[in-house]
Every structure is written in C-alpha cells, then in structure tokens.
Write a protein that holds these residues in place. Structure first.
Motif, short mmCIF file in Angstrom:
data_model
loop_
_atom_site.label_atom_id
_atom_site.label_comp_id
_atom_site.label_asym_id
_atom_site.label_seq_id
_atom_site.Cartn_x
_atom_site.Cartn_y
_atom_site.Cartn_z
N GLY A 159 -8.48 -6.32 16.46
CA GLY A 159 -7.40 -6.76 15.57
C GLY A 159 -6.59 -5.61 15.02
O GLY A 159 -5.37 -5.65 14.97
N ARG A 160 -7.26 -4.55 14.62
CA ARG A 160 -6.56 -3.40 14.07
C ARG A 160 -5.73 -2.71 15.15
O ARG A 160 -4.62 -2.29 14.91
CB ARG A 160 -7.55 -2.41 13.46
N ARG A 161 -6.27 -2.62 16.36
CA ARG A 161 -5.52 -2.00 17.46
C ARG A 161 -4.27 -2.78 17.78
O ARG A 161 -3.25 -2.23 18.18
CB ARG A 161 -6.40 -1.88 18.71
N LEU A 162 -4.31 -4.10 17.59
CA LEU A 162 -3.16 -4.95 17.90
C LEU A 162 -2.23 -5.10 16.70
O LEU A 162 -1.22 -5.78 16.78
CB LEU A 162 -3.62 -6.33 18.36
N GLY A 163 -2.59 -4.50 15.57
CA GLY A 163 -1.76 -4.59 14.38
C GLY A 163 -1.94 -5.89 13.63
O GLY A 163 -1.09 -6.29 12.86
N ILE A 164 -3.06 -6.57 13.83
CA ILE A 164 -3.33 -7.85 13.16
C ILE A 164 -4.14 -7.55 11.91
O ILE A 164 -5.17 -6.89 11.96
CB ILE A 164 -4.12 -8.79 14.09
N THR A 165 -3.67 -8.06 10.77
CA THR A 165 -4.41 -7.87 9.54
C THR A 165 -5.42 -8.99 9.38
O THR A 165 -5.21 -10.10 9.87
CB THR A 165 -3.47 -7.86 8.32
N PRO A 166 -6.52 -8.72 8.69
CA PRO A 166 -7.53 -9.77 8.51
C PRO A 166 -6.97 -10.95 7.73
O PRO A 166 -6.09 -10.78 6.88
CB PRO A 166 -8.63 -9.08 7.70
N LEU A 167 -7.47 -12.13 8.02
CA LEU A 167 -7.05 -13.32 7.29
C LEU A 167 -7.55 -13.23 5.86
O LEU A 167 -8.64 -12.77 5.60
CB LEU A 167 -7.63 -14.58 7.95
N ARG A 168 -6.71 -13.67 4.94
CA ARG A 168 -7.11 -13.71 3.54
C ARG A 168 -7.10 -15.16 3.09
O ARG A 168 -6.41 -15.99 3.67
CB ARG A 168 -6.14 -12.90 2.69
N THR A 169 -7.84 -15.43 2.05
CA THR A 169 -7.85 -16.78 1.53
C THR A 169 -6.51 -17.09 0.87
O THR A 169 -5.76 -16.17 0.52
CB THR A 169 -8.97 -16.98 0.49
N VAL A 170 -6.24 -18.36 0.70
CA VAL A 170 -5.00 -18.77 0.05
C VAL A 170 -4.93 -18.17 -1.35
O VAL A 170 -3.90 -17.65 -1.77
CB VAL A 170 -4.90 -20.31 0.00
N GLN A 171 -6.04 -18.22 -2.08
CA GLN A 171 -6.05 -17.69 -3.45
C GLN A 171 -5.77 -16.19 -3.47
O GLN A 171 -5.04 -15.70 -4.33
CB GLN A 171 -7.38 -17.98 -4.15
N GLU A 172 -6.30 -15.44 -2.51
CA GLU A 172 -6.02 -14.01 -2.44
C GLU A 172 -4.55 -13.76 -2.18
O GLU A 172 -3.94 -12.88 -2.78
CB GLU A 172 -6.86 -13.35 -1.33
N ARG A 173 -3.96 -14.54 -1.29
CA ARG A 173 -2.55 -14.39 -0.98
C ARG A 173 -1.69 -14.72 -2.20
O ARG A 173 -0.75 -14.00 -2.53
CB ARG A 173 -2.16 -15.29 0.19
N VAL A 174 -2.02 -15.82 -2.89
CA VAL A 174 -1.28 -16.22 -4.08
C VAL A 174 -1.37 -15.13 -5.15
O VAL A 174 -0.37 -14.73 -5.74
CB VAL A 174 -1.80 -17.57 -4.63
N SER A 175 -2.57 -14.63 -5.38
CA SER A 175 -2.77 -13.59 -6.40
C SER A 175 -1.98 -12.33 -6.07
O SER A 175 -1.35 -11.74 -6.94
CB SER A 175 -4.26 -13.24 -6.53
N HIS A 176 -2.00 -11.94 -4.81
CA HIS A 176 -1.28 -10.74 -4.39
C HIS A 176 0.22 -10.92 -4.56
O HIS A 176 0.91 -10.05 -5.12
CB HIS A 176 -1.61 -10.41 -2.93
#
Length: 122
Positions: free
Chosen positions: A26-43
């Motif tokens: 994933g990192r080699r392809l430039g894909i970031t790890p999935l985050r939870t909805v709450q993590e995305r909202v908080s960020h």
C-alpha cells in the motif's frame, strides 16, 4: 516450486531485498491506510478549526452521514483557501452554503446524502 516462488528462484537463504521492496504494498502504491469515520471527522474538524479560527460543528444526518461544517469569514488569501479546500477534499462530499448568518463550508463523511435536516451531535 512453492506458491509465491518464481521459477529459477532457489532457496539460497538470501536476506529479503532491501529498500522499497520491504515497504508494504500500500505504501509503495501511495495508498494510505483506511481510517474510521470518526477519525476522519475528528481530523477534518480539527484542521478546519485551525485554519478558520472558528469551532466547527459536527451533525449527524439521515442515511448515516456525518457533516463537519464551519463558518468562514472570507478566504481572501489564496494559500488559506487552497488549504481549506484540501481539507474539505478529504471528505466523501463537500460544499459551500450561504445563509443570512454568514458563509459556511462543509464536508460529509460516510453514509449516503439524504435530503432532510441534520441533527447536532453532542
């Protein structure tokens, strides 16, 4: 030959390749790890608050949508406007609305947008 072993590759006991080959795919392809909805909202809420200087509201809408909304008093600085757009782009949907109280930008995360009123989260 075993699964994952190519022809001509022996079991020489050599160490795994160094450098990029050891990075997760994933990192080699430039894909970031999935985050939870709450993590995305908080960020998104934290970044919008930092950039605008105002406290964003988070509302829960029909269809499982979480909406982060913040009032903007004018994004006349191009760098600031670009930074706000980059943060909004991290949502699943985003937009702008104008009311009699001012202008707001919003980002929605999760669910599907359903017409109807949003309820404020506590």
């Amino acid at each position: 030959m075993t699964i994952g072993q190519s022809e001509g590759s022996g079991q020489s006991g050599a160490a795994p390749p160094a450098g990029r080959e050891r990075e997760p795919l994933g990192r080699r392809l430039g894909i970031t790890p999935l985050r939870t909805v709450q993590e995305r909202v908080s960020h998104i809420a934290a970044e919008l608050g930092r950039l605008t200087g105002d406290r964003p509201s988070v509302t829960w809408g029909d269809g499982g949508v979480l909406r982060v909304s913040v009032r903007v008093l004018g994004l006349h600085d191009a760098e600031l406007a670009t930074a706000v757009l980059e943060v909004l782009g991290q949502g699943d949907r985003y937009g702008h609305r104008r009311t009699s109280q001012g202008e707001y930008v919003w980002a929605e995360i999760g669910g599907k947008r359903v017409a109807g009123s949003n309820r404020r989260l506590k």
